[in-house]
Design a protein around this motif. Structure first.
Motif, PDB file in Angstrom:
ATOM      1  N   UNK A  87      19.782   4.600   8.732  1.00 20.68           N
ATOM      2  CA  UNK A  87      20.934   4.402   9.438  1.00 20.68           C
ATOM      3  C   UNK A  87      22.014   4.156   8.313  1.00 20.68           C
ATOM      4  N   UNK A  88      23.173   4.694   8.362  1.00 25.42           N
ATOM      5  CA  UNK A  88      24.094   4.610   7.338  1.00 25.42           C
ATOM      6  C   UNK A  88      25.447   4.546   8.070  1.00 25.42           C
ATOM      7  N   UNK A  89      26.256   3.449   7.718  1.00 23.27           N
ATOM      8  CA  UNK A  89      27.617   3.177   8.376  1.00 23.27           C
ATOM      9  C   UNK A  89      28.503   3.642   7.320  1.00 23.27           C
ATOM     10  N   UNK A  90      29.516   4.663   7.760  1.00 27.06           N
ATOM     11  CA  UNK A  90      30.557   5.172   6.584  1.00 27.06           C
ATOM     12  C   UNK A  90      31.562   4.815   7.477  1.00 27.06           C
ATOM     13  N   UNK A  91      32.672   4.626   6.608  1.00 25.76           N
ATOM     14  CA  UNK A  91      34.041   4.172   7.185  1.00 25.76           C
ATOM     15  C   UNK A  91      34.722   5.404   7.920  1.00 25.76           C
TER      16      UNK A  91
ATOM     17  N   UNK B 133      22.032  14.345   2.262  1.00 21.45           N
ATOM     18  CA  UNK B 133      21.006  13.449   1.323  1.00 21.45           C
ATOM     19  C   UNK B 133      21.720  12.371   0.979  1.00 21.45           C
ATOM     20  N   UNK B 134      20.775  11.274   0.848  1.00 16.64           N
ATOM     21  CA  UNK B 134      21.393   9.926   0.527  1.00 16.64           C
ATOM     22  C   UNK B 134      20.893   9.752  -0.760  1.00 16.64           C
ATOM     23  N   UNK B 135      22.104   9.317  -1.717  1.00 16.90           N
ATOM     24  CA  UNK B 135      22.186   9.181  -3.164  1.00 16.90           C
ATOM     25  C   UNK B 135      22.538   7.585  -3.421  1.00 16.90           C
ATOM     26  N   UNK B 136      21.929   7.033  -4.255  1.00 15.77           N
ATOM     27  CA  UNK B 136      21.993   5.598  -4.509  1.00 15.77           C
ATOM     28  C   UNK B 136      22.799   5.612  -5.720  1.00 15.77           C
ATOM     29  N   UNK B 137      23.225   6.786  -6.557  1.00 14.89           N
ATOM     30  CA  UNK B 137      24.037   6.524  -7.757  1.00 14.89           C
ATOM     31  C   UNK B 137      24.843   7.868  -7.791  1.00 14.89           C
TER      32      UNK B 137
ATOM     33  N   UNK C  26      18.003  -0.937  -1.655  1.00 14.65           N
ATOM     34  CA  UNK C  26      17.703  -2.562  -1.038  1.00 14.65           C
ATOM     35  C   UNK C  26      18.822  -2.511   0.244  1.00 14.65           C
ATOM     36  N   UNK C  27      18.228  -3.312   1.165  1.00 14.40           N
ATOM     37  CA  UNK C  27      19.114  -3.315   2.544  1.00 14.40           C
ATOM     38  C   UNK C  27      20.545  -3.707   2.171  1.00 14.40           C
ATOM     39  N   UNK C  28      21.329  -3.091   3.042  1.00 18.09           N
ATOM     40  CA  UNK C  28      22.937  -3.408   2.789  1.00 18.09           C
ATOM     41  C   UNK C  28      23.214  -2.829   1.503  1.00 18.09           C
TER      42      UNK C  28
ATOM     43  N   UNK D 149      31.061   7.437   1.126  1.00 21.37           N
ATOM     44  CA  UNK D 149      30.724   6.428   0.817  1.00 21.37           C
ATOM     45  C   UNK D 149      30.069   5.470   2.171  1.00 21.37           C
ATOM     46  N   UNK D 150      28.831   4.775   2.025  1.00 19.85           N
ATOM     47  CA  UNK D 150      28.418   4.255   3.135  1.00 19.85           C
ATOM     48  C   UNK D 150      27.528   3.159   2.623  1.00 19.85           C
ATOM     49  N   UNK D 151      27.173   2.330   3.723  1.00 13.24           N
ATOM     50  CA  UNK D 151      26.273   1.116   3.514  1.00 13.24           C
ATOM     51  C   UNK D 151      25.207   1.305   4.566  1.00 13.24           C
ATOM     52  N   UNK D 152      23.987   0.819   3.825  1.00 10.19           N
ATOM     53  CA  UNK D 152      22.615   1.220   4.437  1.00 10.19           C
ATOM     54  C   UNK D 152      22.654  -0.058   5.603  1.00 10.19           C
TER      55      UNK D 152
END
Lengths: 300, 383
Positions: free
Chosen positions: B270-274, B379-383, B289-291, B258-261
């Motif tokens: 760039x994606x921040x992941x915990x 691979x970045x997935x939004x769903x 969308x950003x964020x 899980x991450x945040x754009x």
């Protein structure tokens, strides 16, 4: 430990022994007695037969076997006609129960599980009442003033009551009615085992449902058909109660002939001869059918 | 998610021919249960199309509707330009190979294969010829007189295939065709099946829950879940460019984070992941969308393992796409080894590495290792 094994073996023999003892005392011994009587001649005594063993004045033990009963039965066209008619009635009854029973068994095997139990119960339900009572009930239904005639008269289908009782029709009706469950049960178990995907495969390969029934369903349920037919045919050949109560004087069946010889003519030896010949006829049928079946299994 | 055409999205394949099989808005309900939900699908002539999904996803129902055993609640089915929606199975130019094979137990191999041709009332000489040719193709010459119960599982499978193919159907449906075979036989049969298909040019639709089977056999795969088709594409497409978490997770194994754009440029994100101290750098743009909350999917074989900290990526900032952890489990499978590595966040990552050398100083349990991946790998997935 050894004693335990011994006791266990004894227990096993005992469990197996009880039904065998039962069969020997109540089936084999009477059968042998009947077989013996069939070689005797009638005599005015109690029991009304000439004993097979006699101990003469000249101190000679004699065994006298009369073949006369058999030669008489085979020579007399009445008995042959009775045998032939019994086989005919049994065959037609078997065919009718098969034709009625197959769709019923098929329907039961293909319904949902909850309905299946209810339908099954309905098939077995008649057994809750005595067989004799149910045949008597048909006398009431079929009689001249019975409800069937009354309904037909009221509807205007007929103008005078039909003579339904004491006809061949009544005999077949009684036979089919009484033996239908014996046909349905083995058919049901055969049809229920049939994999439905086989019928889908037949349809997929271009086979219409009716043709698929004859090419797939029927051959794969043949064992059930054979079992059901034997269960109906064998008792139907020797049936006495149904032709006696529902049939007319013209319904000549071997069961009735046997009864008449035994109780009316008090000719025990001749009646025993008829019984032995009936038994041989039926054993012959079963052996032939089993041979056919086992040959089919081998060829498969 | 709509992806812009770019290095991150799949190459678009233009349909070469008009659809041969067309499934149009097909749904099937059983009472209140929706088994197939508004599926539309085009299958081209000569294709091997695999419907892939877990059991109960509706793939078998869809196949049975093509065969004609089920009628769609709504929607239409076309085969070679003919609307077959209401045709009974025995009038469809379609044959099926059943999962249980459904061979007629009372008929010999020969009669089983001839069954379909006899329904068409072909002359017996032609039937004999075609049956013999088909049995030769599946290498069952000499078994003509056997009954199905006298055959092995693999032989039965081949009889079922011969029986389904001998009518030269426009469409062959295969329900878990290799499910009942053991592993070695399955691998061999997979290639045989593809060879036969190429030789005859029949269009195949295969239903399977085994993704390896689908990858080997299919020209295209349709991944199904809960009665819907989630993604349709060539094996490489659905593997390398999954369009959803479900597809990424179902096909092959995958690590999902899980991450945040945090940075969204046309050329990179760039994606921040915990789970990681540093951000994940991906060298292509996505449209979100950003964020936005996104999922990063990382295949185990795309992660490189090393004892030394690997050099930084040229196009990214120091530390990006690098993370260290402790080896917790190792499975040596011969051609590859699978590792489960615990990150400092507590999260386990699956990594697989080919065993390239026979004599190697292999990474051992409890070792601290570094993991690195290329900026094109996630691979970045939004769903």
């Amino acid at each position: 430990m050894r004693d335990q094994v011994k006791a266990w073996r004894l227990g096993r023999r005992l469990i197996l022994g009880i039904p065998y003892a039962w069969l020997i005392v109540f089936f084999l011994v009477p059968l042998l007695i009947v077989f013996g009587i069939s070689f005797s001649t009638p005599k005015l005594s109690m029991p009304p037969i000439e004993p097979l063993l006699s101990y003469g004045a000249d101190q000679v033990m004699q065994v006298r076997l009369y073949a006369s009963n058999y030669t008489f039965i085979i020579g007399d066209s009445l008995y042959l006609a009775a045998f032939a008619n019994s086989v005919k009635v049994a065959l037609i009854s078997t065919l009718l129960t098969l034709l009625i029973g197959y769709p019923m068994a098929y329907g039961i095997a293909r319904t949902s599980a909850q309905w299946r139990n209810i339908l099954f119960l309905l098939v077995i339900l008649p057994f809750f009442t005595s067989f004799l009572l149910r045949v008597y009930a048909w006398i009431g239904l079929l009689s001249r003033n019975g409800p069937i005639n009354a309904i037909l008269l009221k509807m205007g289908v007929i103008h005078a009551p039909l003579a339904l009782l004491q006809t061949d029709f009544a005999v077949y009706l009684g036979m089919v009615y009484s033996y239908l469950p014996f046909m349905i049960l083995p058919l049901y178990s055969a049809i229920e085992k049939l994999d439905p995907s086989l019928l889908e495969a037949a349809a997929d390969l271009g086979c219409r449902p009716i043709k698929a029934f004859f090419r797939v369903t029927l051959p794969l349920t043949s064992e059930g058909i054979l079992a059901g037919c034997l269960l109906v045919f064998i008792p139907a050949v020797g049936e006495y109660v149904i032709p006696a109560l529902l049939g007319g004087p013209g319904t000549l069946m071997i069961g009735r002939v046997l009864w008449d010889e035994f109780f009316n003519n008090r000719d025990w030896p001749l009646a025993s001869g008829v019984a032995v010949l009936t038994l041989m006829l039926l054993v012959g049928f079963v052996v032939v059918l089993q041979r056919v079946q086992s040959e089919k299994v081998v060829s498969e | 998610m709509k992806t812009e055409p770019g290095p991150g999205s799949a190459p678009i394949v233009e349909p070469v021919s008009t659809p041969y099989v067309r499934i149009e808005g097909v749904s099937k309900n059983y009472g209140s249960v929706l088994a197939v939900n508004d599926v539309s699908l085009d299958i081209k002539k000569g294709e091997i199309f695999c419907l892939l999904g877990a059991s109960g996803c509706g793939k078998t129902t869809l196949l049975r509707m093509l065969a004609g055993f089920e009628t769609p609640t709504s929607g239409r089915l076309w085969i070679d330009g003919v609307d077959v929606t209401s045709l009974p199975p025995y009038e469809r130019p379609v044959n099926m190979m059943f999962q249980s094979y459904a061979l007629f137990p009372h008929l010999s191999v020969e009669s089983n294969v001839a069954f379909g041709l006899q329904q068409d009332r072909l002359p017996s000489a032609e039937i004999r010829e075609r049956v013999a040719a088909m049995l030769q193709m599946v290498e069952l010459t000499g078994y003509e007189k056997r009954k199905p119960h006298q055959l092995s599982g693999g032989q039965r499978q081949r009889v079922a295939l011969a029986r389904a193919l001998v009518k030269r159907p426009k469409l062959l449906l295969l329900d878990e065709p290799l499910g009942a075979l053991d592993r070695k036989l399955r691998e061999r049969t997979q290639f045989e099946l593809v060879n036969i298909q190429e030789r005859l040019g029949v269009t195949f639709v295969i239903v399977t829950h085994d993704q390896e089977e689908a990858m080997t056999l299919a020209t295209r795969i349709g991944v199904m879940n809960a009665g819907e088709i989630l993604q349709v594409g060539e094996p490489t497409q659905v593997y390398e460019y999954p369009n959803s978490r479900y597809v990424a997770d179902f096909i092959g194994s995958v690590n999902l984070f899980e991450g945040r754009l945090i940075e969204d440029e046309p050329g990179h994100v760039r994606i921040a992941c915990e789970d990681f101290e540093n951000v994940v750098y991906v060298d292509h743009g996505i449209s979100a969308a950003p964020d936005a909350k996104v999922t990063v999917a990382l295949r185990p074989e795309k992660i490189l393992l090393s004892r030394q900290r690997p050099a930084d990526l040229d196009n990214a900032r120091p530390g990006e796409n690098r993370v260290s952890g402790v080896v917790e489990e190792i499975a040596y499978l011969g051609e590859v080894s699978r590792y489960r590595i615990r990150l400092s966040s507590g999260r386990l990552i699956n990594v697989s590495q080919p065993n390239l050398y026979r004599h190697a100083d292999r990474i051992a349990w409890e070792e601290r290792v570094w993991m690195a991946w290329d900026s094109s790998a996630p691979v970045v997935l939004a769903q």
